[in-house]
Write a protein that holds these residues in place. Structure first.
Motif, short mmCIF file in Angstrom:
data_model
loop_
_atom_site.label_atom_id
_atom_site.label_comp_id
_atom_site.label_asym_id
_atom_site.label_seq_id
_atom_site.Cartn_x
_atom_site.Cartn_y
_atom_site.Cartn_z
N ILE A 98 -0.22 18.04 11.20
CA ILE A 98 -0.17 16.69 10.62
C ILE A 98 -1.57 16.21 10.24
CG2 ILE A 98 0.45 14.29 11.05
CD1 ILE A 98 2.82 16.11 10.69
N THR A 99 -2.56 16.55 11.06
CA THR A 99 -3.94 16.16 10.75
C THR A 99 -4.40 16.80 9.46
OG1 THR A 99 -4.44 15.95 13.12
CG2 THR A 99 -6.30 16.09 11.62
N ASN A 100 -4.08 18.09 9.29
CA ASN A 100 -4.44 18.78 8.04
C ASN A 100 -3.66 18.20 6.86
OD1 ASN A 100 -5.69 21.15 6.57
ND2 ASN A 100 -3.51 21.57 6.23
N TYR A 101 -2.37 17.91 7.07
CA TYR A 101 -1.55 17.31 6.01
C TYR A 101 -2.12 15.95 5.61
CZ TYR A 101 2.46 15.04 3.80
OH TYR A 101 3.28 14.35 2.94
N ARG A 102 -2.54 15.19 6.60
CA ARG A 102 -3.05 13.85 6.33
C ARG A 102 -4.36 13.89 5.54
NH1 ARG A 102 -5.78 9.69 10.56
NH2 ARG A 102 -5.18 7.74 9.61
N SER A 103 -5.14 14.99 5.72
CA SER A 103 -6.42 15.09 5.01
C SER A 103 -6.24 15.21 3.51
CB SER A 103 -7.21 16.29 5.54
OG SER A 103 -6.55 17.51 5.22
N ASN A 104 -5.02 15.59 3.07
CA ASN A 104 -4.75 15.79 1.64
C ASN A 104 -4.05 14.61 0.99
OD1 ASN A 104 -5.80 18.46 1.68
ND2 ASN A 104 -3.89 19.19 2.60
N VAL A 105 -3.73 13.58 1.78
CA VAL A 105 -3.06 12.40 1.24
C VAL A 105 -3.80 11.15 1.67
CG1 VAL A 105 -0.79 13.51 1.21
CG2 VAL A 105 -1.50 12.23 3.23
N LYS A 106 -3.43 10.05 1.06
CA LYS A 106 -4.06 8.78 1.41
C LYS A 106 -3.67 8.37 2.83
CE LYS A 106 -4.46 3.97 -0.13
NZ LYS A 106 -3.99 2.96 -1.11
N LEU A 125 8.04 2.92 9.91
CA LEU A 125 7.10 2.47 8.87
C LEU A 125 7.25 3.30 7.61
CD1 LEU A 125 3.79 1.80 10.85
CD2 LEU A 125 5.09 0.13 9.53
N MET A 126 7.48 4.60 7.76
CA MET A 126 7.66 5.46 6.60
C MET A 126 8.87 5.04 5.77
SD MET A 126 5.22 7.54 6.38
CE MET A 126 5.96 8.37 4.98
N MET A 127 9.87 4.46 6.45
CA MET A 127 11.07 4.01 5.75
C MET A 127 10.99 2.55 5.35
SD MET A 127 14.01 5.93 7.98
CE MET A 127 13.36 5.40 9.55
N ILE A 161 7.01 14.63 7.89
CA ILE A 161 6.52 15.29 6.67
C ILE A 161 7.49 15.09 5.51
CG2 ILE A 161 5.99 17.52 5.62
CD1 ILE A 161 4.90 18.41 8.33
N LEU A 162 8.79 15.25 5.78
CA LEU A 162 9.79 15.09 4.72
C LEU A 162 9.86 13.65 4.24
CD1 LEU A 162 12.61 17.40 6.10
CD2 LEU A 162 11.10 17.86 4.17
N LEU A 163 9.80 12.70 5.17
CA LEU A 163 9.81 11.29 4.79
C LEU A 163 8.55 10.92 4.01
CD1 LEU A 163 11.32 9.57 7.96
CD2 LEU A 163 12.38 9.74 5.70
N SER A 164 7.42 11.55 4.37
CA SER A 164 6.17 11.32 3.63
C SER A 164 6.32 11.78 2.19
CB SER A 164 5.01 12.05 4.31
OG SER A 164 4.75 11.54 5.59
N ASN A 165 6.89 12.97 2.03
CA ASN A 165 7.11 13.49 0.68
C ASN A 165 8.11 12.62 -0.09
OD1 ASN A 165 5.35 15.63 1.05
ND2 ASN A 165 6.94 17.02 1.77
N ILE A 204 9.12 8.50 -4.25
CA ILE A 204 9.57 7.17 -4.66
C ILE A 204 8.43 6.40 -5.32
CG2 ILE A 204 10.38 4.94 -3.80
CD1 ILE A 204 11.96 6.50 -1.68
N LYS A 205 7.23 6.52 -4.74
CA LYS A 205 6.07 5.83 -5.32
C LYS A 205 5.75 6.38 -6.70
CE LYS A 205 2.48 4.97 -2.77
NZ LYS A 205 1.37 5.17 -1.81
N LEU A 206 5.79 7.73 -6.84
CA LEU A 206 5.52 8.33 -8.14
C LEU A 206 6.58 7.94 -9.17
CD1 LEU A 206 4.38 11.92 -7.08
CD2 LEU A 206 2.96 10.11 -8.06
N LYS A 207 7.84 7.89 -8.71
CA LYS A 207 8.92 7.50 -9.61
C LYS A 207 8.73 6.06 -10.08
CE LYS A 207 13.96 7.27 -9.96
NZ LYS A 207 15.25 7.45 -9.24
N ARG A 208 8.28 5.19 -9.16
CA ARG A 208 8.05 3.79 -9.54
C ARG A 208 6.88 3.70 -10.53
NH1 ARG A 208 9.18 -1.28 -8.46
NH2 ARG A 208 7.55 -2.83 -8.70
#
Length: 385
Positions: free
Chosen positions: A25-33, A87-89, A209-213, A218-222
């Motif tokens: 998760i730490t590595n995943y977080r380094s690639n996203v905001k 929070l993710m939801m 991870i799946l909810l993050s994606n 959803i953000k990209l679609k908006r």
């Protein structure tokens, strides 16, 4: 000879499992905001990692300290993980925050009372298990009952329900059948407990991870669907929604109206006052139109200073009143809020459609009416006849 698992081996499995997920998760977080949800989730994994490590210290630290520490860590880790997923939801509101603050404080107080005054291992396990149920029961219900929820969210909800059921069985066993049960006791309920914790470990990490994606999608679609300046639909998504409204009008034989709007002399606004002022006018215009529409009306930006509205239901007379009201609202708002006055011309077409008609046809006819409004002096509503 019966099959029996070594509990300490399972503890080591959970230690390395939480450590692996923490690194993942730490590595995943380094690639996203970075956001609050990911921060809470990482802290939850740290708390859970420390909990499993603390179990190995039970024979090396006074029981009064290690028991309180271990149970505090597991409750904190569970609370932080559930909060991160909520929070993710986009679920947490003031009432949900109050709920989790209440059960966090209550669980800490009641566990300390049990540990200090009763000092019964079965009672401690039962209380911790029951409090764990209260932590997961709300997200379980929300994920499965939410009609707008995705299939992924419903699956996560069912898995959380399974975890809650396992915790309930463990609490009953500790209270009724094995009152001296500890975390190292080997029986069916304990194996179910470790299965539940493993379920929470995998479901929590995969779900996050799946909810993050899903959240990113959803953000990209908006971003792709909505104009970043005015906050209303772009041309493509507007016509997609307009097609759906048109099909509904054909099926129900209802009136449908296409209002095409164009800001008057907008090029002169940009040339005279600059593009910043032009952007301010566009943003203000869109908010004015939006404020004067009803639920179910469709508004979109077709490009530049061109906008459009779809009305489903009102007849020609009602549509004309609405179009005139929009024109007057723009005039009033432009002089009240912005020192630079501006006006709008509107072309209108209203029909009860059949299979020979189309949204593209309405667009072209309303465009002709708009052109006529410009020729007639602008700042007016012209209906296509």
């Amino acid at each position: 000879m019966g099959f029996q698992l070594d509990i300490k081996t399972l503890v080591y499995v959970f230690i390395f499992g939480n450590l692996f997920i923490l690194l993942l998760i730490t590595n995943y977080r380094s690639n996203v905001k970075r956001d609050t949800a990911s921060t809470l989730f990482i802290r939850a994994k740290i708390a859970q990692l420390l909990f499993w490590c603390s179990l190995l210290l039970w024979n090396h630290i006074p029981s009064a300290i290690v028991i309180v520490l271990s149970n505090a860590l597991v409750l904190v880790g569970c609370c932080l993980e559930i909060t991160a997923l909520l929070l993710m939801m986009g679920v947490p509101g003031s009432r949900i925050k109050l709920y989790y603050i209440t059960i966090s404080i209550s669980s800490s107080i009641t566990f300390c009372i049990v540990a200090l005054f009763f000092n019964n291992s079965g009672l401690r396990i039962a209380f911790t298990s029951l409090w764990s149920i209260l932590f997961v029961i709300y997200p379980s219900y929300h994920l499965t009952a939410n009609k707008k929820g995705t299939p992924l969210q419903k699956i996560l909800g069912l898995l959380f329900f399974a975890f809650a059921l396992i915790m309930l069985v463990r609490a009953i066993v500790a209270l009724v059948w094995v009152p001296e049960m500890t975390v190292f006791t080997t029986n069916l309920s304990q194996y179910l407990y470790y299965l539940g914790m493993y379920l929470l470990l995998i479901v929590g990490a995969a779900g996050f991870i799946l909810l993050s994606n899903e959240h990113s999608y959803i953000k990209l679609k908006r971003i792709a669907s909505y104009d970043d300046l005015t906050g209303i639909l772009n041309r493509g998504p507007f016509f997609q929604d307009a097609e759906l409204m048109f099909e509904k009008a054909v099926f129900g034989q209802e009136y449908i109206s296409f209002l095409q709007m164009d800001l008057d002399h907008f090029k002169e606004v940009n040339d005279t006052y600059g593009h910043d002022t032009g952007d301010m006018v566009l943003e203000h215009f869109a908010s004015t139109i939006k404020a004067n529409l009803e639920n179910g009306d469709l508004l979109g930006r077709l490009g530049g200073e061109e906008f459009a509205v779809i009305l489903l239901g009102p007849d020609e007379e009602s549509c004309d009143r609405k179009a005139e009201a929009l024109r007057e609202a723009v005039m009033r708002a432009s002089t009240q809020k912005i020192s630079l006055g501006y006006t709008v011309s509107i072309g209108v077409i209203t029909i009860i459609p059949d299979l020979e008609d189309s949204i593209d046809k309405l667009y072209k006819l309303s465009d002709k009416a708009l052109y006529q409004a410009k020729l007639d002096g602008r700042n007016r509503v012209i209906r296509y006849r």
